[in-house]
Each structure stands twice: as structure tokens, then as C-alpha cells.
Design a protein around this motif. Structure first.
Motif, PDB file in Angstrom:
ATOM      1  N   VAL A  72      57.262  75.856  94.518  1.00 54.49           N
ATOM      2  CA  VAL A  72      57.425  76.441  93.186  1.00 54.49           C
ATOM      3  C   VAL A  72      56.339  75.914  92.262  1.00 54.49           C
ATOM      4  CG1 VAL A  72      58.925  76.525  91.153  1.00 54.49           C
ATOM      5  CG2 VAL A  72      59.894  76.888  93.422  1.00 54.49           C
ATOM      6  N   ASP A  73      56.095  74.620  92.302  1.00 56.43           N
ATOM      7  CA  ASP A  73      55.047  74.033  91.456  1.00 56.43           C
ATOM      8  C   ASP A  73      53.677  74.613  91.808  1.00 56.43           C
ATOM      9  OD1 ASP A  73      56.893  72.491  90.106  1.00 56.43           O
ATOM     10  OD2 ASP A  73      56.547  70.716  91.344  1.00 56.43           O
ATOM     11  N   ASP A  74      53.398  74.777  93.099  1.00 58.49           N
ATOM     12  CA  ASP A  74      52.129  75.386  93.523  1.00 58.49           C
ATOM     13  C   ASP A  74      52.027  76.824  93.027  1.00 58.49           C
ATOM     14  OD1 ASP A  74      51.282  73.103  94.794  1.00 58.49           O
ATOM     15  OD2 ASP A  74      51.871  73.786  96.801  1.00 58.49           O
ATOM     16  N   ARG A 108      67.580  78.657  88.481  1.00 54.04           N
ATOM     17  CA  ARG A 108      67.425  80.088  88.205  1.00 54.04           C
ATOM     18  C   ARG A 108      65.946  80.494  88.231  1.00 54.04           C
ATOM     19  NH1 ARG A 108      67.627  84.332  84.157  1.00 54.04           N
ATOM     20  NH2 ARG A 108      67.301  82.911  82.438  1.00 54.04           N
ATOM     21  N   ARG A 109      65.078  79.617  87.718  1.00 54.05           N
ATOM     22  CA  ARG A 109      63.642  79.904  87.759  1.00 54.05           C
ATOM     23  C   ARG A 109      63.167  80.017  89.206  1.00 54.05           C
ATOM     24  NH1 ARG A 109      59.547  75.425  85.743  1.00 54.05           N
ATOM     25  NH2 ARG A 109      60.408  74.525  87.629  1.00 54.05           N
ATOM     26  N   GLU A 110      63.643  79.124  90.074  1.00 54.64           N
ATOM     27  CA  GLU A 110      63.266  79.211  91.483  1.00 54.64           C
ATOM     28  C   GLU A 110      63.760  80.518  92.095  1.00 54.64           C
ATOM     29  OE1 GLU A 110      63.685  76.903  95.741  1.00 54.64           O
ATOM     30  OE2 GLU A 110      64.113  75.787  93.911  1.00 54.64           O
ATOM     31  N   PHE A 111      64.985  80.926  91.752  1.00 55.05           N
ATOM     32  CA  PHE A 111      65.511  82.207  92.221  1.00 55.05           C
ATOM     33  C   PHE A 111      64.577  83.338  91.803  1.00 55.05           C
ATOM     34  CE2 PHE A 111      67.830  86.118  91.741  1.00 55.05           C
ATOM     35  CZ  PHE A 111      68.759  86.144  92.779  1.00 55.05           C
ATOM     36  N   MET A 129      60.971  78.655  99.498  1.00 54.68           N
ATOM     37  CA  MET A 129      60.051  78.015  98.565  1.00 54.68           C
ATOM     38  C   MET A 129      60.699  76.730  98.075  1.00 54.68           C
ATOM     39  SD  MET A 129      58.455  79.666  95.057  1.00 54.68           S
ATOM     40  CE  MET A 129      57.758  81.081  95.845  1.00 54.68           C
ATOM     41  N   SER A 130      60.140  75.613  98.430  1.00 59.06           N
ATOM     42  CA  SER A 130      60.665  74.322  97.988  1.00 59.06           C
ATOM     43  C   SER A 130      60.200  74.035  96.562  1.00 59.06           C
ATOM     44  CB  SER A 130      60.185  73.222  98.926  1.00 59.06           C
ATOM     45  OG  SER A 130      58.793  73.027  98.761  1.00 59.06           O
ATOM     46  N   ALA A 131      60.644  72.926  96.031  1.00 59.99           N
ATOM     47  CA  ALA A 131      60.235  72.548  94.673  1.00 59.99           C
ATOM     48  C   ALA A 131      58.720  72.410  94.582  1.00 59.99           C
ATOM     49  CB  ALA A 131      60.916  71.257  94.264  1.00 59.99           C
ATOM     50  N   LEU A 132      58.096  71.862  95.631  1.00 60.44           N
ATOM     51  CA  LEU A 132      56.636  71.756  95.639  1.00 60.44           C
ATOM     52  C   LEU A 132      55.992  73.127  95.703  1.00 60.44           C
ATOM     53  CD1 LEU A 132      56.053  68.691  97.994  1.00 60.44           C
ATOM     54  CD2 LEU A 132      55.786  68.795  95.510  1.00 60.44           C
ATOM     55  N   ARG A 162      73.241  86.110  97.043  1.00 55.92           N
ATOM     56  CA  ARG A 162      73.202  84.944  97.942  1.00 55.92           C
ATOM     57  C   ARG A 162      72.058  85.070  98.934  1.00 55.92           C
ATOM     58  NH1 ARG A 162      79.638  84.778  98.515  1.00 55.92           N
ATOM     59  NH2 ARG A 162      80.052  83.507  96.666  1.00 55.92           N
ATOM     60  N   GLU A 163      71.815  86.275  99.396  1.00 52.26           N
ATOM     61  CA  GLU A 163      70.677  86.503 100.298  1.00 52.26           C
ATOM     62  C   GLU A 163      69.369  86.240  99.556  1.00 52.26           C
ATOM     63  OE1 GLU A 163      68.794  90.503 101.939  1.00 52.26           O
ATOM     64  OE2 GLU A 163      70.718  90.061 102.882  1.00 52.26           O
ATOM     65  N   MET A 164      69.273  86.702  98.314  1.00 51.06           N
ATOM     66  CA  MET A 164      68.073  86.488  97.516  1.00 51.06           C
ATOM     67  C   MET A 164      67.868  85.005  97.208  1.00 51.06           C
ATOM     68  SD  MET A 164      68.426  89.665  94.846  1.00 51.06           S
ATOM     69  CE  MET A 164      66.896  89.346  93.949  1.00 51.06           C
ATOM     70  N   ALA A 165      68.952  84.238  97.136  1.00 48.65           N
ATOM     71  CA  ALA A 165      68.875  82.819  96.779  1.00 48.65           C
ATOM     72  C   ALA A 165      68.709  81.918  97.990  1.00 48.65           C
ATOM     73  CB  ALA A 165      70.128  82.421  96.013  1.00 48.65           C
ATOM     74  N   GLU A 166      68.598  82.508  99.155  1.00 53.04           N
ATOM     75  CA  GLU A 166      68.474  81.701 100.357  1.00 53.04           C
ATOM     76  C   GLU A 166      67.332  80.697 100.202  1.00 53.04           C
ATOM     77  OE1 GLU A 166      67.791  82.816 104.929  1.00 53.04           O
ATOM     78  OE2 GLU A 166      69.390  83.922 103.900  1.00 53.04           O
ATOM     79  N   GLY A 167      67.633  79.433 100.401  1.00 55.86           N
ATOM     80  CA  GLY A 167      66.631  78.380 100.275  1.00 55.86           C
ATOM     81  C   GLY A 167      66.625  77.683  98.931  1.00 55.86           C
ATOM     82  N   VAL A 168      67.276  78.251  97.921  1.00 59.71           N
ATOM     83  CA  VAL A 168      67.360  77.587  96.623  1.00 59.71           C
ATOM     84  C   VAL A 168      68.436  76.506  96.742  1.00 59.71           C
ATOM     85  CG1 VAL A 168      67.874  77.818  94.171  1.00 59.71           C
ATOM     86  CG2 VAL A 168      66.688  79.672  95.362  1.00 59.71           C
ATOM     87  N   VAL A 169      68.048  75.281  96.485  1.00 57.71           N
ATOM     88  CA  VAL A 169      68.978  74.160  96.610  1.00 57.71           C
ATOM     89  C   VAL A 169      69.431  73.738  95.218  1.00 57.71           C
ATOM     90  CG1 VAL A 169      69.237  71.779  97.389  1.00 57.71           C
ATOM     91  CG2 VAL A 169      67.854  73.393  98.721  1.00 57.71           C
ATOM     92  N   VAL A 170      70.742  73.702  95.032  1.00 58.79           N
ATOM     93  CA  VAL A 170      71.312  73.227  93.773  1.00 58.79           C
ATOM     94  C   VAL A 170      72.092  71.957  94.092  1.00 58.79           C
ATOM     95  CG1 VAL A 170      72.841  73.741  91.847  1.00 58.79           C
ATOM     96  CG2 VAL A 170      71.515  75.585  92.903  1.00 58.79           C
ATOM     97  N   GLU A 171      71.577  70.840  93.617  1.00 62.46           N
ATOM     98  CA  GLU A 171      72.254  69.570  93.870  1.00 62.46           C
ATOM     99  C   GLU A 171      73.410  69.407  92.891  1.00 62.46           C
ATOM    100  OE1 GLU A 171      69.904  66.180  94.556  1.00 62.46           O
ATOM    101  OE2 GLU A 171      68.287  67.323  95.477  1.00 62.46           O
ATOM    102  N   ASP A 172      74.504  68.876  93.412  1.00 61.82           N
ATOM    103  CA  ASP A 172      75.705  68.622  92.611  1.00 61.82           C
ATOM    104  C   ASP A 172      76.233  69.886  91.936  1.00 61.82           C
ATOM    105  OD1 ASP A 172      75.561  65.882  93.230  1.00 61.82           O
ATOM    106  OD2 ASP A 172      74.156  65.550  91.584  1.00 61.82           O
TER     107      ASP A 172
END
Length: 108
Positions: free
Chosen positions: A6-8, A36-39, A1-4, A81-91
Motif C-alpha cells: 500500500v505504501d509503495d 478502508r483505504r487499503e480496501f 497488497m500488504s501494508a508495504l 468480503r471477496e474484495m477485501a481478501e488480504g486486508v488484515v484488521v488487527e483487533d
């Protein structure tokens, strides 16, 4: 699930998204909460709506590991980590153990 995505999801599931928003800790920065919300949103369908506490606990384990370098059992970290697959944390911060730091020190 990308940021878009998530917004959808939030737009399509307003009540659920509002419920998730109540889980934000006052200490969480926008970057921390967004990740964390995306997770949570990526995994919420695997949990009963009335039983979100285990998901929230797992989201905190993941966030504590990513943002503060907290360590947990190998099995637990593999699970989050498996559950967070695809969650991108920049920096995201990079943490080193004492042993890793000491290996780089010149021998006396």
C-alpha cells in the motif's frame, strides 16, 4: 497488497492516493481508515477514475460490517468480503446476534 505494498502504491500513484485521502470520513479512526483505504486501493483499478462512488459505497459496507457489525444481504457481504481478501484488521471487534447470546443463556 500488504501494508508495504500500500505504501509503495501510494508513492507511485501520488495523485490517486491524494484523491483517495479526501474520502476519509471525519469519524474514522486511524485503524478504521487504514483498513478502508487499503480496501479502496486494492480495488480501485476495477473502477473508472471518474466513477469511484460505487467503490466508496462498497468500502463503507465492508467497514460498517467489520467495525460496527452492520448486516447486509448475503450477496452483498460475499462481494465485499471477496474484495477485501488480504486486508488484515488487527483487533477487529467480534459481534454476536441476539440469538447467539440467548443460546448461551441457561434454560429456565
Amino acid at each position: 497488497m500488504s501494508a508495504l505494498d500500500v505504501d509503495d502504491f501510494i508513492q507511485q500513484n501520488r495523485a490517486l492516493a491524494d484523491q483517495v485521502e479526501t474520502c476519509r470520513g471525519y469519524w474514522e479512526s486511524e485503524k478504521h481508515w487504514t483498513a478502508r483505504r487499503e480496501f479502496i486501493l486494492r480495488n480501485i483499478s476495477d473502477f473508472d477514475a471518474e466513477q469511484l462512488d460505487p467503490l466508496l459505497a462498497l468500502s463503507m459496507v465492508w467497514a460498517n460490517n467489520v467495525f460496527m457489525g452492520c448486516r447486509y444481504s448475503t450477496e452483498l457481504l460475499e462481494k465485499v468480503r471477496e474484495m477485501a481478501e488480504g486486508v488484515v484488521v488487527e483487533d477487529a471487534p467480534v459481534f454476536k446476534t441476539r440469538d447467539e447470546i440467548m443460546k448461551k443463556q441457561p434454560s429456565r
